[in-house]
Design a protein around this motif. Structure first.
Motif, PDB file in Angstrom:
ATOM      1  N   ASN A   1      18.980 -83.508 -85.574  1.00  0.00           N
ATOM      2  CA  ASN A   1      18.379 -82.623 -86.555  1.00  0.00           C
ATOM      3  C   ASN A   1      16.865 -82.577 -86.381  1.00  0.00           C
ATOM      4  O   ASN A   1      16.259 -83.474 -85.771  1.00  0.00           O
ATOM      5  N   ALA A   2      16.249 -81.561 -86.959  1.00  0.00           N
ATOM      6  CA  ALA A   2      14.797 -81.515 -87.009  1.00  0.00           C
ATOM      7  C   ALA A   2      14.296 -82.691 -87.845  1.00  0.00           C
ATOM      8  O   ALA A   2      15.003 -83.208 -88.720  1.00  0.00           O
ATOM      9  N   ALA A   3      13.090 -83.135 -87.582  1.00  0.00           N
ATOM     10  CA  ALA A   3      12.523 -84.286 -88.296  1.00  0.00           C
ATOM     11  C   ALA A   3      12.558 -84.045 -89.804  1.00  0.00           C
ATOM     12  O   ALA A   3      12.165 -82.975 -90.292  1.00  0.00           O
TER      13      ALA A   3
ATOM     14  N   ARG B   1      19.342 -70.954 -79.742  1.00  0.00           N
ATOM     15  CA  ARG B   1      19.124 -71.749 -78.526  1.00  0.00           C
ATOM     16  C   ARG B   1      19.022 -73.239 -78.811  1.00  0.00           C
ATOM     17  O   ARG B   1      19.168 -74.054 -77.900  1.00  0.00           O
ATOM     18  N   SER B   2      18.758 -73.600 -80.052  1.00  0.00           N
ATOM     19  CA  SER B   2      18.631 -75.022 -80.383  1.00  0.00           C
ATOM     20  C   SER B   2      19.977 -75.721 -80.474  1.00  0.00           C
ATOM     21  O   SER B   2      20.055 -76.936 -80.333  1.00  0.00           O
TER      22      SER B   2
ATOM     23  N   ARG C   1      27.195 -77.125 -85.326  1.00  0.00           N
ATOM     24  CA  ARG C   1      26.020 -76.949 -84.462  1.00  0.00           C
ATOM     25  C   ARG C   1      26.113 -77.830 -83.227  1.00  0.00           C
ATOM     26  O   ARG C   1      25.457 -77.572 -82.216  1.00  0.00           O
ATOM     27  N   TYR C   2      26.924 -78.870 -83.308  1.00  0.00           N
ATOM     28  CA  TYR C   2      27.026 -79.847 -82.226  1.00  0.00           C
ATOM     29  C   TYR C   2      28.287 -79.621 -81.392  1.00  0.00           C
ATOM     30  O   TYR C   2      29.137 -78.789 -81.708  1.00  0.00           O
TER      31      TYR C   2
ATOM     32  N   THR D   1      18.044 -75.639 -87.569  1.00  0.00           N
ATOM     33  CA  THR D   1      17.674 -75.763 -86.161  1.00  0.00           C
ATOM     34  C   THR D   1      17.804 -77.206 -85.670  1.00  0.00           C
ATOM     35  O   THR D   1      17.366 -78.137 -86.338  1.00  0.00           O
ATOM     36  N   LEU D   2      18.417 -77.373 -84.501  1.00  0.00           N
ATOM     37  CA  LEU D   2      18.518 -78.687 -83.873  1.00  0.00           C
ATOM     38  C   LEU D   2      17.402 -78.880 -82.853  1.00  0.00           C
ATOM     39  O   LEU D   2      16.689 -77.945 -82.511  1.00  0.00           O
TER      40      LEU D   2
END
Length: 430
Positions: free
Chosen positions: A103-105, A254-255, A149-150, A91-92
């Motif tokens: 990215n997620a933390a 959606r992320s 993802r990007y 998940t972004l």
């Protein structure tokens, strides 16, 4: 099919070839090939730092233990209980303050083996065929994988990952040319990779394009998005992991910045109904209202400011293009939701396309570029070849290799024909 005056076709067919086409010579006169994969066809590695805060304890088992394969994620097939961990790590986050995705933390990712064809997923049959024609990995054939993802963003909006990839791609094409006697490269892209390649070409100066790009071969180019792009934001993306709960699948879809890029564009789809509910009909022209209706209002700003401006027009890239795509397959065109609304499962109405991408999107560049001076365009339609059939169907694979070989051939005009414009040598084929 657009026809060209017979005299122009005759001139093109009579042009003498200099240099090596596939299947002959000692390989010293190859035009290098750069492969840009489609959505999900690049490997991703990840590592988890102490900043990672897993939703479930088992998802934190890899914290501080180095790199692991995030995509494709074979661990989840061995232990389905890890599927939610995979969704969480993939998940972004859209940072509204920075106006960019990250990215997620605690999750650090990288795309391994950049430049090598070993980095690609599912391209092995095509790579083997090209190697049989004399191409060699990281010598005359290269791969440009990316974090799917990007995406990238229009001028004035930051896109750290997209800008880095475009810089890497430019340097790779230049390196490929340098290693092969200065010959410009043939760029071969598939699906979502076509959209990235197209925007990459537009971002480079015309002089650079004509110096370093011999030809671009698009396989199933979805330059107008596709209908499933809307449905995917509503129902979520499972990546084949059926035990991921729908809310988490939806959050994952959606992320991603790339999910908004897959939406049908107003320019190509117009007001065709794509999603229908009991009370509303949504087309590419009212996606903002659709995003709000499915409970994704936070997607409106990045869609309006970072995506829509890049797809309001399809200007030609002014480098030769060959477009190959499948036709004649049932392709989702309209999604009709019943009494349960977006919480339910839609009924699907089908139209023509390659099984995934709608015909209106596959054919968009023909509509926009036909008749444009200085834009060479060849179109090859392959009946009953699905979206990934270029890598699995023997006859389709053979046709793709033939078109790449044709694109890699150096055409040198005799002196008396040098006044012919590119437009006069443009042709289209069924």
């Amino acid at each position: 099919m657009d026809l060209v005056p017979l005299v122009a076709v005759a001139v093109l067919l009579s042009l003498p070839m200099r240099g090596r086409c596939c299947g002959g010579g000692d390989g010293e006169e190859l035009h290098p090939i750069v492969l840009v994969p489609g959505y999900g066809s690049s490997r991703l590695d990840a590592r988890l730092t102490e900043a990672y805060e897993p939703a479930a304890p088992r998802c934190g088992a890899r914290v501080g233990k180095g790199w692991f394969e995030l995509w494709p994620n074979h661990a989840t097939t061995q232990d389905p209980n890890l599927a939610p961990c995979f969704a969480e790590e993939m998940t972004l986050v859209y940072d509204a303050v920075a106006d960019d995705y990250r990215n997620a933390a605690g999750v650090v990712t990288t795309v391994p083996s950049f430049a090598s064809t070993l980095s690609l997923i599912g391209w092995e049959p095509l790579v083997r065929q090209l190697e049989a024609e004399g191409y060699r990995d990281e010598d005359s054939i290269f791969a440009a994988p990316y974090d799917f993802r990007y995406a990238v963003a229009p001028r004035g909006h930051p896109s750290a990952e997209g800008a880095r990839y475009f810089g890497d791609l430019a340097r790779l094409i230049e390196r490929a040319s340098r290693l092969n006697g200065g010959r410009p490269a043939v760029v071969v892209a598939h699906s979502y990779g076509c959209a990235l390649t197209y925007q990459f070409l537009l971002s480079r100066p015309l002089a650079w394009r004509r110096r370093f790009v011999q030809h671009t071969v698009f396989l199933a180019p979805a330059l107008g998005g596709f209908a499933e792009g809307m449905n995917g934001l509503s129902t979520g993306a499972d990546y084949g992991l059926l035990n991921v709960p729908r809310p988490q699948r939806t959050k994952l879809a959606r992320s991603m910045q790339s999910s908004l890029w897959r939406l049908p564009t107003p320019m190509v789809f117009g007001d065709r109904p794509v999603v229908v509910t009991k009370n509303s009909t949504y087309s590419a022209k009212n996606i903002v209202r659709f995003l709000e209706a499915i409970g994704f209002p936070e997607g409106v700003r990045p869609y309006v400011t970072r995506v829509l401006p890049m797809w309001q027009a399809l200007p030609p890239p002014m480098v030769p293009v060959t477009s190959l795509y499948g036709v004649g397959l049932r392709t989702p065109e309209t999604f009709v939701y019943g009494e349960d609304g977006f919480e339910g499962i839609p009924e699907v109405v089908y139209g023509d396309g390659d099984g995934d991408i709608n015909m209106v999107s596959l054919a968009a560049i023909e509509t926009e570029w036909s008749g444009v001076e200085d834009q060479i365009l060849k179109v090859v339609r392959l009946p009953s070849v699905n979206h990934t059939g270029f890598f699995t169907d023997h006859s389709a694979l053979k046709k793709v290799v033939a078109e790449i070989c044709e694109a890699a051939a150096t055409i040198e005009l005799p002196q008396e024909n040098k006044i012919l414009s590119f437009a006069e040598r443009r042709y289209s084929a069924m």
